[in-house]
Design an enzyme around this catalytic site. Structure first.
Site, PDB file in Angstrom:
ATOM      1  N   CYS A 113       1.905 -19.923 -11.093  1.00 32.58           N
ATOM      2  CA  CYS A 113       1.325 -18.693 -10.321  1.00 32.58           C
ATOM      3  C   CYS A 113       0.132 -19.033  -9.269  1.00 32.58           C
ATOM      4  O   CYS A 113      -0.480 -20.002  -9.379  1.00 32.58           O
ATOM      5  CB  CYS A 113       0.734 -17.669 -11.513  1.00 32.58           C
ATOM      6  SG  CYS A 113       1.746 -17.207 -12.945  1.00 32.58           S
TER       7      CYS A 113
ATOM      8  N   ARG B 239       3.914 -21.359  -5.430  1.00 32.82           N
ATOM      9  CA  ARG B 239       3.473 -21.841  -6.594  1.00 32.82           C
ATOM     10  C   ARG B 239       4.272 -20.768  -7.897  1.00 32.82           C
ATOM     11  O   ARG B 239       4.411 -20.931  -9.107  1.00 32.82           O
ATOM     12  CB  ARG B 239       2.066 -21.303  -6.818  1.00 32.82           C
ATOM     13  CG  ARG B 239       1.029 -22.118  -6.000  1.00 32.82           C
ATOM     14  CD  ARG B 239      -0.534 -21.755  -6.378  1.00 32.82           C
ATOM     15  NE  ARG B 239      -0.814 -21.843  -7.770  1.00 32.82           N
ATOM     16  CZ  ARG B 239      -1.161 -23.270  -7.959  1.00 32.82           C
ATOM     17  NH1 ARG B 239      -1.491 -24.271  -7.211  1.00 32.82           N
ATOM     18  NH2 ARG B 239      -1.663 -23.169  -9.042  1.00 32.82           N
TER      19      ARG B 239
ATOM     20  N   TRP C 133       4.734 -16.748 -11.680  1.00 32.59           N
ATOM     21  CA  TRP C 133       5.969 -17.714 -12.200  1.00 32.59           C
ATOM     22  C   TRP C 133       5.824 -17.543 -13.746  1.00 32.59           C
ATOM     23  O   TRP C 133       4.896 -17.967 -14.540  1.00 32.59           O
ATOM     24  CB  TRP C 133       5.660 -19.138 -11.852  1.00 32.59           C
ATOM     25  CG  TRP C 133       6.918 -20.249 -12.252  1.00 32.59           C
ATOM     26  CD1 TRP C 133       7.851 -20.239 -11.726  1.00 32.59           C
ATOM     27  CD2 TRP C 133       6.986 -20.991 -13.664  1.00 32.59           C
ATOM     28  NE1 TRP C 133       8.730 -21.196 -12.231  1.00 32.59           N
ATOM     29  CE2 TRP C 133       8.137 -21.701 -13.295  1.00 32.59           C
ATOM     30  CE3 TRP C 133       6.050 -21.083 -14.514  1.00 32.59           C
ATOM     31  CZ2 TRP C 133       8.519 -22.671 -14.345  1.00 32.59           C
ATOM     32  CZ3 TRP C 133       6.473 -22.262 -15.360  1.00 32.59           C
ATOM     33  CH2 TRP C 133       7.853 -22.762 -15.200  1.00 32.59           C
TER      34      TRP C 133
ATOM     35  N   ASN D 116      -3.904 -17.116 -13.800  1.00 36.16           N
ATOM     36  CA  ASN D 116      -2.780 -18.538 -13.908  1.00 36.16           C
ATOM     37  C   ASN D 116      -3.078 -19.041 -15.058  1.00 36.16           C
ATOM     38  O   ASN D 116      -4.398 -19.713 -14.993  1.00 36.16           O
ATOM     39  CB  ASN D 116      -3.080 -19.050 -12.639  1.00 36.16           C
ATOM     40  CG  ASN D 116      -2.416 -20.430 -12.426  1.00 36.16           C
ATOM     41  OD1 ASN D 116      -1.318 -20.445 -13.206  1.00 36.16           O
ATOM     42  ND2 ASN D 116      -2.934 -21.429 -11.703  1.00 36.16           N
ATOM     43  N   GLY D 117      -2.308 -19.427 -15.785  1.00 38.07           N
ATOM     44  CA  GLY D 117      -2.425 -20.240 -16.921  1.00 38.07           C
ATOM     45  C   GLY D 117      -1.735 -19.988 -18.436  1.00 38.07           C
ATOM     46  O   GLY D 117      -0.995 -18.935 -17.941  1.00 38.07           O
TER      47      GLY D 117
ATOM     48  N   GLU E  38      16.303 -40.064  -7.296  1.00 40.44           N
ATOM     49  CA  GLU E  38      15.431 -38.991  -6.556  1.00 40.44           C
ATOM     50  C   GLU E  38      16.426 -38.445  -5.501  1.00 40.44           C
ATOM     51  O   GLU E  38      16.540 -36.976  -5.458  1.00 40.44           O
ATOM     52  CB  GLU E  38      14.680 -39.788  -5.545  1.00 40.44           C
ATOM     53  CG  GLU E  38      13.594 -39.092  -4.330  1.00 40.44           C
ATOM     54  CD  GLU E  38      12.952 -37.798  -5.260  1.00 40.44           C
ATOM     55  OE1 GLU E  38      12.797 -37.713  -6.441  1.00 40.44           O
ATOM     56  OE2 GLU E  38      12.532 -37.184  -4.358  1.00 40.44           O
TER      57      GLU E  38
ATOM     58  N   LYS F 164      17.046 -34.307  -5.702  1.00 32.09           N
ATOM     59  CA  LYS F 164      16.856 -33.299  -4.623  1.00 32.09           C
ATOM     60  C   LYS F 164      18.040 -32.315  -4.544  1.00 32.09           C
ATOM     61  O   LYS F 164      17.938 -31.347  -4.355  1.00 32.09           O
ATOM     62  CB  LYS F 164      16.946 -34.245  -3.317  1.00 32.09           C
ATOM     63  CG  LYS F 164      15.581 -35.029  -2.910  1.00 32.09           C
ATOM     64  CD  LYS F 164      14.307 -34.099  -2.745  1.00 32.09           C
ATOM     65  CE  LYS F 164      13.551 -33.510  -3.974  1.00 32.09           C
ATOM     66  NZ  LYS F 164      12.606 -34.300  -4.442  1.00 32.09           N
TER      67      LYS F 164
ATOM     68  N   GLU G 128      18.133 -29.617  -7.528  1.00 29.01           N
ATOM     69  CA  GLU G 128      17.073 -28.519  -7.486  1.00 29.01           C
ATOM     70  C   GLU G 128      17.063 -27.719  -6.285  1.00 29.01           C
ATOM     71  O   GLU G 128      16.782 -26.630  -6.502  1.00 29.01           O
ATOM     72  CB  GLU G 128      15.656 -28.987  -7.655  1.00 29.01           C
ATOM     73  CG  GLU G 128      15.184 -29.996  -6.441  1.00 29.01           C
ATOM     74  CD  GLU G 128      13.943 -30.681  -6.408  1.00 29.01           C
ATOM     75  OE1 GLU G 128      13.097 -30.014  -7.158  1.00 29.01           O
ATOM     76  OE2 GLU G 128      13.519 -31.727  -5.785  1.00 29.01           O
TER      77      GLU G 128
ATOM     78  N   HIS H 212      29.883 -48.085 -18.111  1.00 29.19           N
ATOM     79  CA  HIS H 212      29.637 -47.717 -19.460  1.00 29.19           C
ATOM     80  C   HIS H 212      29.501 -46.159 -19.760  1.00 29.19           C
ATOM     81  O   HIS H 212      29.021 -45.718 -20.857  1.00 29.19           O
ATOM     82  CB  HIS H 212      28.142 -48.384 -19.763  1.00 29.19           C
ATOM     83  CG  HIS H 212      28.069 -49.863 -19.564  1.00 29.19           C
ATOM     84  ND1 HIS H 212      28.606 -50.793 -20.302  1.00 29.19           N
ATOM     85  CD2 HIS H 212      27.295 -50.338 -18.524  1.00 29.19           C
ATOM     86  CE1 HIS H 212      28.310 -51.850 -19.957  1.00 29.19           C
ATOM     87  NE2 HIS H 212      27.463 -51.811 -18.746  1.00 29.19           N
TER      88      HIS H 212
ATOM     89  N   LYS I  26       6.098 -25.121  -7.173  1.00 28.55           N
ATOM     90  CA  LYS I  26       5.574 -26.274  -6.617  1.00 28.55           C
ATOM     91  C   LYS I  26       4.381 -27.040  -7.681  1.00 28.55           C
ATOM     92  O   LYS I  26       4.691 -28.228  -7.867  1.00 28.55           O
ATOM     93  CB  LYS I  26       4.872 -25.937  -5.370  1.00 28.55           C
ATOM     94  CG  LYS I  26       4.283 -27.121  -4.633  1.00 28.55           C
ATOM     95  CD  LYS I  26       5.441 -28.044  -4.161  1.00 28.55           C
ATOM     96  CE  LYS I  26       5.258 -29.009  -3.433  1.00 28.55           C
ATOM     97  NZ  LYS I  26       6.264 -30.031  -3.308  1.00 28.55           N
TER      98      LYS I  26
HETATM   99  C1  F6R Z   1      10.734 -32.516  -7.283  1.00 29.54           C
HETATM  100  C2  F6R Z   1       9.485 -32.096  -7.532  1.00 29.54           C
HETATM  101  C3  F6R Z   1       8.960 -32.276  -9.003  1.00 29.54           C
HETATM  102  C4  F6R Z   1       7.514 -32.805  -8.805  1.00 29.54           C
HETATM  103  C5  F6R Z   1       6.999 -32.804 -10.359  1.00 29.54           C
HETATM  104  C6  F6R Z   1       5.567 -33.653 -10.453  1.00 29.54           C
HETATM  105  O1  F6R Z   1      11.154 -32.364  -5.855  1.00 29.54           O
HETATM  106  O2  F6R Z   1       8.692 -31.788  -6.854  1.00 29.54           O
HETATM  107  O3  F6R Z   1       9.902 -33.080  -9.790  1.00 29.54           O
HETATM  108  O4  F6R Z   1       7.696 -34.015  -8.517  1.00 29.54           O
HETATM  109  O5  F6R Z   1       6.802 -31.586 -10.960  1.00 29.54           O
HETATM  110  O6  F6R Z   1       4.632 -32.780  -9.617  1.00 29.54           O
HETATM  111  P1  F6R Z   1       3.236 -33.185  -9.216  1.00 29.54           P
HETATM  112  O7  F6R Z   1       3.757 -34.841  -8.248  1.00 29.54           O
HETATM  113  O8  F6R Z   1       2.590 -32.279  -8.274  1.00 29.54           O
HETATM  114  O9  F6R Z   1       2.675 -33.954 -10.387  1.00 29.54           O
END
Ligand code: F6R
Length: 609
Positions: free
Chosen positions: A2, A27, A74, A100-101, A482, A486, A489, A505, A604
């Site tokens: 949030c 957020r 969120w 937020n929390g 990775e 990408k 998500e 395997h 984020k």
């Molecule tokens: C993927 C992504 C998430 C963050 C994860 C950790 O694209 O953004 O997997 O990498 O939530 O976030 P941070 O790096 O902010 O601790």
């Protein structure tokens, strides 16, 4: 999660808050709301994105309000709905809160408040906060009532409260969720992060845990819940508003992908001394003795940052010859980890606010272990809690899918591995060569980016597939993970990353003519093995997209599509091979009509467990 926002000054508070919330929307975007006060309390909140709420508001009618709070949600407790949206108000509609929390003891508080006939309408954990404040507000000032209430809360909060009885102030409190106050010219702006403050002022104060601020337009008082009134120093934000605008790109994610030549440079700028073959990482704050005593490094992170940690493992084990482990933060904290003298924990986090990573950091510190951080957001909680660390200097990353932060994290990990290697086996001449090659990386990334149209054409061919496999070996195995993350998500296509040789395997059972397999196949010492893995896919009619080095003609025999990237030293390879994977995921998602910057169910900065 949030985003929360507060404003007090002489401007139209509704406009300032809605514009600020738009910056915080990464957020969370399940619902949005504002509360404004002068002699009355105005609340408007709606499920859905901020644009939904914005279209409901008549800003000229709201112009007389100069004090207010806002929230973009969120959802954790209770579905996204108008009722569960913040702000929440008390029974008398006199005070309102944005939060937020997570309040862990919300059920117990709810039961007690209901005995006192409080009408708690929503399913959220947050609404109990305002009723608890209401309970104390009968006998105390707003600031006192907030302080009395928050000591009853278990869990995390960043919150802001307003009251129509005291419209000349905002009360802000923090425990575990980020919050900062921007000090403007006869105005104050409070926000979950600096992106909503920077257009008003660069002067900020980061609230600490268990602090409550009483904020008026021209002054503030800070209280520590244990120590009482405290002095707080003002800090200066060192980036500007352009850093958080789209600047002509359709999405922040695309802008951030294209920023990588510059952000990678920012990661190594001022940290290499080529003439002497030296790496400078002053922020580590480790004595010679502590550096010599390192027996093991443990990287702790989540998601993309965890993938960077895996690359760190390859780098440090190979070049500095120090054993490395890489832990998911969420697992580490609950696993009774064994930590010993000589261990060094390094947490990696773009936001510096990820709850699991922060908790793991605290767990390690409580066992007397030194904890360093590799973070992007300056002044974030993780950077303040750690004993030292290195900023990646990628600038604000707004797209929910992490791109430039990943390559910047890898850049810093390359520097760290060279820094440690120099103290062990590697001589300065070798370091000089690596530095020279590292300095050439941004130009090579630009070359790959100039192939954007070609990568888009490949995305067009595969956009309707339901599954993808990503395969790589050695230091490029985490890049496969990775690439798959990408794609899944932002486009919601199922994708898996595997070490290429593991395919036989299990995952090989999935391969048929409908399965695109993305191979990361630079010409390194295991290249020929990767070709054999391609052979296995081809034999089962899988479609192969290969990331290969320019000049590699052999691969044409195996791959259906080849994305060529410049050859680089193995150590630097992830900085190069990940770029086409980011673009591929981006284009597939755009073609599928997905909201690339705000994928469903994600946010984020994951500040909840
Ligand atoms: C993927 C992504 C998430 C963050 C994860 C950790 O694209 O953004 O997997 O990498 O939530 O976030 P941070 O790096 O902010 O601790």
């Amino acid at each position: 999660m949030c985003g929360i926002m507060g404003y007090i000054g002489s401007k139209n508070a509704s406009e300032v808050i809605i514009n600020g919330l738009a910056r915080l929307e990464y957020r969370g975007y399940d619902s949005a709301g504002i509360a404004l006060t002068n002699k009355d309390l105005y609340i408007n909140k709606k499920a859905g994105k901020i644009s939904n709420l914005r279209s409901e508001l008549d800003f000229s009618e709201l112009a007389p309000y100069n004090t207010g709070i806002g929230h973009t949600r969120w959802a954790t407790h209770g579905i996204p709905s108008d009722l569960n949206a913040h702000p929440h108000s008390d029974c008398k509609n006199e005070i309102a809160v944005v939060h937020n929390g997570i309040i862990e003891n919300h059920s117990a508080i709810r039961q007690i408040l209901q005995k006192y006939d409080h009408d708690i309408k929503s399913e959220t954990d947050s609404e109990v906060i305002i009723h608890l404040i209401e309970y104390y507000y009968e006998r105390y000032s707003l600031a006192e009532a907030v302080m009395k209430a928050v000591v009853r809360l278990e869990g995390t909060y960043g919150l802001i409260v307003i009251s129509k009885r005291e419209p000349e102030k905002l009360i802000a409190a923090r425990n575990g969720s980020p919050l900062l106050v921007g000090i403007g010219d006869n105005e104050m702006i409070i926000s979950s992060d600096a992106s909503a403050i920077i257009e008003h002022t660069r002067k900020v104060i980061y609230l600490k845990d268990r602090e409550v601020f009483e904020i008026k337009r021209d002054n503030f008082m800070a209280f520590d819940l244990e120590k009482g009134l405290v002095d707080r120093e003002i800090e200066e934000i060192d980036w500007n508003i352009e850093a958080i605008e789209k600047q002509g790109y359709d999405y922040f994610m695309l802008k951030e992908i294209f920023e990588q030549p510059e952000t990678i440079s920012n990661g190594f700028r001022g940290r290499t001394v080529q003439d002497y073959g030296m790496i400078r990482l002053d922020g580590l704050r480790l004595s010679e003795e502590e550096l010599n005593e390192i027996n093991r490094i443990i990287f702790i992170a989540c998601g993309t940052s965890w993938h960077a940690g895996l690359i760190g493992e390859y780098l440090i084990e190979e070049y500095a010859r120090i054993p490395v482990e890489v832990e998911y933060a969420s697992e580490f904290r609950y696993r009774k980890p064994i930590l010993r003298r000589g261990d060094l924990v390094i947490v990696i986090s773009q936001s510096g606010e990820t709850a699991d990573t922060l908790a793991a950091l605290k767990e390690a510190k409580s066992k007397g272990i030194k904890v360093l951080s590799i973070c992007n957001v300056v002044g974030s909680t993780i950077t303040r809690e750690s004993d030292g660390g290195v900023y990646i200097h990628a600038g604000p990353e707004i797209g929910v899918a992490s791109t430039k932060a990943f390559t910047s994290q890898v850049t810093v990990l390359i520097l760290l591995s060279l820094f440690l290697a120099r103290r062990r086996d590697m001589n300065s001449e070798e370091i000089k060569v690596y530095i020279e090659h590292l300095l050439a990386i941004p130009e090579k990334v630009s070359q790959i980016l100039s192939n954007n149209d070609y990568i888009r054409d490949i995305a067009e061919i595969y956009k309707d597939k339901s599954n993808f496999l990503y395969l790589g070996r050695g230091i490029n195995f985490p890049v496969a993970l990775e690439g798959a993350l990408k794609l899944k998500e932002i486009s919601y296509i199922h994708a898996e990353g595997y070490p290429a040789a593991e395919m036989k395997h299990g995952p090989i059972a999935l391969i048929d003519e409908n399965m695109p397999v993305v191979f990361i196949a630079p010409r390194d010492e295991i290249y020929s093995k990767v070709l054999s893995n391609m052979e296995e896919v081809k034999a089962r009619k899988g479609k192969i997209i290969a990331i290969a080095n320019q000049g590699d003609n052999d691969i044409k025999e195996y791959a259906d599509h080849i994305i060529y990237v410049p050859p680089v030293r193995k150590m630097l390879s992830p900085l190069i091979t990940v770029i086409p994977l980011q673009l591929l995921a981006y284009h597939v998602a755009v073609m599928k009509g997905c909201n690339v910057d705000q994928p469903r169910n994600l946010a984020k900065s994951v500040t909840v467990e």
